[in-house]
Design a protein around this motif. Sequence first.
Motif, PDB file in Angstrom:
ATOM      1  N   SER A 204      -6.801  11.329  -6.698  1.00 23.89           N
ATOM      2  CA  SER A 204      -7.597  10.246  -6.124  1.00 23.89           C
ATOM      3  C   SER A 204      -8.523   9.616  -7.152  1.00 23.89           C
ATOM      4  N   ARG A 205      -8.838  10.366  -8.212  1.00 29.32           N
ATOM      5  CA  ARG A 205      -9.671   9.815  -9.280  1.00 29.32           C
ATOM      6  C   ARG A 205      -8.845   9.079 -10.336  1.00 29.32           C
TER       7      ARG A 205
ATOM      8  N   ASN B  23      -8.162   2.558  -6.830  1.00 32.45           N
ATOM      9  CA  ASN B  23      -8.171   2.206  -5.406  1.00 32.45           C
ATOM     10  C   ASN B  23      -7.500   3.273  -4.541  1.00 32.45           C
ATOM     11  N   ALA B  24      -7.726   4.540  -4.895  1.00 30.43           N
ATOM     12  CA  ALA B  24      -7.141   5.642  -4.116  1.00 30.43           C
ATOM     13  C   ALA B  24      -8.195   6.272  -3.215  1.00 30.43           C
ATOM     14  N   ARG B  25      -7.768   6.681  -2.033  1.00 29.53           N
ATOM     15  CA  ARG B  25      -8.610   7.404  -1.091  1.00 29.53           C
ATOM     16  C   ARG B  25      -7.962   8.756  -0.832  1.00 29.53           C
ATOM     17  N   LEU B  26      -8.780   9.754  -0.486  1.00 28.93           N
ATOM     18  CA  LEU B  26      -8.290  11.105  -0.226  1.00 28.93           C
ATOM     19  C   LEU B  26      -8.648  11.520   1.196  1.00 28.93           C
ATOM     20  N   MET B  27      -7.668  12.095   1.883  1.00 33.35           N
ATOM     21  CA  MET B  27      -7.915  12.642   3.207  1.00 33.35           C
ATOM     22  C   MET B  27      -7.293  14.030   3.303  1.00 33.35           C
TER      23      MET B  27
ATOM     24  N   LYS C 292       0.854  -1.187   0.000  1.00 29.69           N
ATOM     25  CA  LYS C 292       0.000   0.000   0.000  1.00 29.69           C
ATOM     26  C   LYS C 292       0.888   1.234   0.000  1.00 29.69           C
TER      27      LYS C 292
ATOM     28  N   LEU D 267      -3.392   6.019  -0.311  1.00 31.44           N
ATOM     29  CA  LEU D 267      -3.999   7.080   0.494  1.00 31.44           C
ATOM     30  C   LEU D 267      -3.297   8.382   0.164  1.00 31.44           C
TER      31      LEU D 267
ATOM     32  N   PRO E 155      -3.168   0.011  -3.473  1.00 34.59           N
ATOM     33  CA  PRO E 155      -4.140   0.919  -2.866  1.00 34.59           C
ATOM     34  C   PRO E 155      -3.403   2.121  -2.271  1.00 34.59           C
TER      35      PRO E 155
ATOM     36  N   PHE F 121      -6.094   2.705   7.369  1.00 33.75           N
ATOM     37  CA  PHE F 121      -6.000   2.458   5.927  1.00 33.75           C
ATOM     38  C   PHE F 121      -5.084   1.264   5.636  1.00 33.75           C
TER      39      PHE F 121
END
Length: 288
Positions: free
Chosen positions: A238-239, A243-247, A143, A220, A218, A280
């Motif tokens: 993130s788009r 499999n990307a997440r944004l914080m 990750k 973050l 994946p 995550f």
Amino acid sequence: MRTFFLVSIFLTACFISGTQANADTLSESGYAPVNGISVYYEVHGKTKGIPLVLLNGGGSTIDVTYSKILPVFAHDREVIALEEQGHGRTSDRNKPFRAETSAEDVAGLLNYLKIKKADVMGFSNGAGVAMQLAIRHPELVHKLVYVSYMAHKDGAYSWLWDFMKKADFKNMPQPLKDAFLKVNPDPEKLKNMCEKDIERMHSFKNTTDKELKSIQAPTLILIGDKDLVKPEHAAELSRKISNARLMILPGSHGEFLGEILSGNAAGHAPEFTAGFIQEFLEAPMPAK
């Protein structure tokens, strides 16, 4: 005051005096012969599960980037931290600093340590290195945590690039020079590091959409709401990365990691941030 702040953002460093905050978790340190240089590394925490590799920001050492948050990670897992080419205790080569070159150094270190797969977290310039590792060596990255950096030049605010046009060794704050000299007492190597970091920023190259879409790990994407990275750029990444997440956390560049120059060194932000990151990292892998 603004110049001081901008320099500290560029170098992503802080001066830590006294005992290292992560000394109690250290189980191993050493130098690995990798690609013609000697890479300094440290191993912290419990030897179980997938290790977390930490990559320092430009101008930083392990301690100045991660001393506040590393012990939180090391409480529950193995953490491997290293210093990039020409930074701190790692030697230099007759080549410029580049994310691609440093990614190969990280791959070489993992091979030296006989680690087949790791979670990888990079901050600022270190995030660029981490991303290149995920692109060039997908088999090594379980990750990816991509903190406070841009994949495209226009992903950062224009004031960063305006400042970089005037950056030089003379306006590097003395506490940051002291931080380097604390672990490497050679002023010429300090000056060399600063000049090469400036040149790297002048030579910034966009990561292509093809490269971003090739990332299999994946991911973050993590920035502060007052960071040098535009929130809309982080959202775009993130788009584009599967499999990307944004914080987005409250704070400036590095503040949520607990860097001293960010002005929140005594706060609880590192524990807060580490909790989100560990959640995550520990989540099940997405179905293929």
